[in-house]
Design a protein around this motif. Sequence first.
Motif, PDB file in Angstrom:
ATOM      1  N   GLY A  86      -0.783  -5.896  -0.914  1.00 54.24           N
ATOM      2  CA  GLY A  86      -1.851  -4.963  -1.248  1.00 54.24           C
ATOM      3  C   GLY A  86      -2.797  -4.658  -0.112  1.00 54.24           C
ATOM      4  O   GLY A  86      -3.778  -3.937  -0.317  1.00 54.24           O
ATOM      5  N   GLU A  87      -2.540  -5.190   1.087  1.00 49.72           N
ATOM      6  CA  GLU A  87      -3.474  -4.986   2.188  1.00 49.72           C
ATOM      7  C   GLU A  87      -3.545  -3.509   2.590  1.00 49.72           C
ATOM      8  O   GLU A  87      -4.634  -2.965   2.798  1.00 49.72           O
ATOM      9  N   ALA A  88      -2.405  -2.846   2.688  1.00 44.06           N
ATOM     10  CA  ALA A  88      -2.397  -1.452   3.115  1.00 44.06           C
ATOM     11  C   ALA A  88      -3.117  -0.559   2.105  1.00 44.06           C
ATOM     12  O   ALA A  88      -3.905   0.318   2.481  1.00 44.06           O
ATOM     13  N   GLY A  89      -2.872  -0.785   0.821  1.00 44.50           N
ATOM     14  CA  GLY A  89      -3.527   0.021  -0.196  1.00 44.50           C
ATOM     15  C   GLY A  89      -5.029  -0.192  -0.229  1.00 44.50           C
ATOM     16  O   GLY A  89      -5.796   0.741  -0.479  1.00 44.50           O
ATOM     17  N   THR A  90      -5.459  -1.428   0.025  1.00 43.98           N
ATOM     18  CA  THR A  90      -6.892  -1.704   0.069  1.00 43.98           C
ATOM     19  C   THR A  90      -7.555  -0.955   1.216  1.00 43.98           C
ATOM     20  O   THR A  90      -8.650  -0.400   1.069  1.00 43.98           O
ATOM     21  N   LEU A  91      -6.901  -0.913   2.368  1.00 40.38           N
ATOM     22  CA  LEU A  91      -7.459  -0.181   3.505  1.00 40.38           C
ATOM     23  C   LEU A  91      -7.481   1.322   3.239  1.00 40.38           C
ATOM     24  O   LEU A  91      -8.426   2.021   3.644  1.00 40.38           O
ATOM     25  N   GLU A  92      -6.470   1.844   2.545  1.00 41.09           N
ATOM     26  CA  GLU A  92      -6.455   3.267   2.210  1.00 41.09           C
ATOM     27  C   GLU A  92      -7.622   3.646   1.315  1.00 41.09           C
ATOM     28  O   GLU A  92      -8.101   4.787   1.353  1.00 41.09           O
TER      29      GLU A  92
END
Length: 466
Positions: free
Chosen positions: A126-132
């Motif tokens: 979920g790291e990429a989605g959190t940054l988005e």
Amino acid sequence: MTFSLAIVGRPNVGKSTLFNRLVGKKLALVDDRPGVTRDRREGEGRLGDLTFRIVDTAGLEEATPASLEGRMRAQTEAAIGDCDAILFMIDARIGLTPTDRAFADLVRKAGKPVILVANKSEGRGGEAGTLEAFGLGLGDPIPLSAEHGEGLSDLYDALCDALPEQTRLEEEDEEEEEEEEDDADEVPVEGEAEPEKPRRPIKVAVLGRPNAGKSTLINKLLGEDRLLTGPEAGITRDSISVNVTYAGIPLELFDTAGLRKRSRIDDKLEKLSAADALRAMKFAEVVVILIDATRPFEEQDLRIADLVAREGRALVIGYNKADLVPRGGLATRLREEIDHLLPQVKGVPIVPLSGLMGHGLDKLVAAIASAHKVWNKRVATNPLNRFLQQVTENHPPPAVSGRRIKLRYMTQPKARPPSFVLFCSRTDAVPESYIRYLVNGIRETFDLPGVPIRLTLREKDNPYAD
């Protein structure tokens, strides 16, 4: 000071899972498929030392206002308008979608504090989605896992920052609480009238077949479109609790999903909805079985009524949509049919009504209050034993194998429903027909219509048995 939160977002991002986590109970139905939640459900949430009202909403979708999805969106928008702050949730594993961006604009226009939550952030997935999520312009996203309870401390800090006045316990509030405690310790002066305690609301579950008009009836009692309604059958899924005071009688109403025959239920979600409806029935005090007047009294209605009687709840039958059928002898035929098919709740109140037009609501609420009073009724021991003496003189129990059965003593140990204990000899030899005779006599003599009556036989130990 308490406050209210509304959890919003597109379907299947985990709103109901977070709702259950904050409430501390599995109240909302949860499934992998999108669009499970339809009505908005309210509950008392707790997070650390914060207590607040939490609202679970349907997933936001683009749809025409007349469609089912459009009516679901209207319910969500109503929840946004009533809350103090908004928890806007996205799926961190999928990332931002065009739908998220569109509804972020809707939430932003509400002009209320918004807390951005990136759910399903456990692990690295979920790291990429959190940054988005920073691209939505709703502030710093909070990585969270509603399923595993991770990130709740960050959510607590975000709530305190978004609602500083509501989350801070001021000194004045503490002083007021101390004054209330001091007043509670004071002894009332003789001659002064003590303040009346508020009446506890009667818990009422509304059951019936699909599309019988349960949600429409509750909306009419509330005076607003609180519950999702429409011509489609099976709209309601969760059992939704709402409070209303009608004609001075406080009620806690539970709207439930329609109950079909178990053999016809194949869908897992419908099974969960039916189980939730039965759970609401078990926690209710009075159950209103709603029958569609345009469809005759069917076997499924009997099954539901029998289930309510076996569970020991007071019963009221609402004959809904009565304005659509001719009245000639309707009430008389229905009374005879129900008394014949449901002898275990003989005399159950039958109320013709129209949930859409609002006809018969006064009679329905009065019948609920009357059934609740009968359900709580207690009978003194002396009248019970006088009744026992009279019925045994008129119709003594039959002798079994040449030996007489002695009926000695009767008492009522509890109500809710009325439960009686009969001490006699040879309990295993008393015929079922004679037990029904005694139960019918109790119902008629002590005016206990429409509630199940429990009669337990007990035999005293024989001191010379050994």
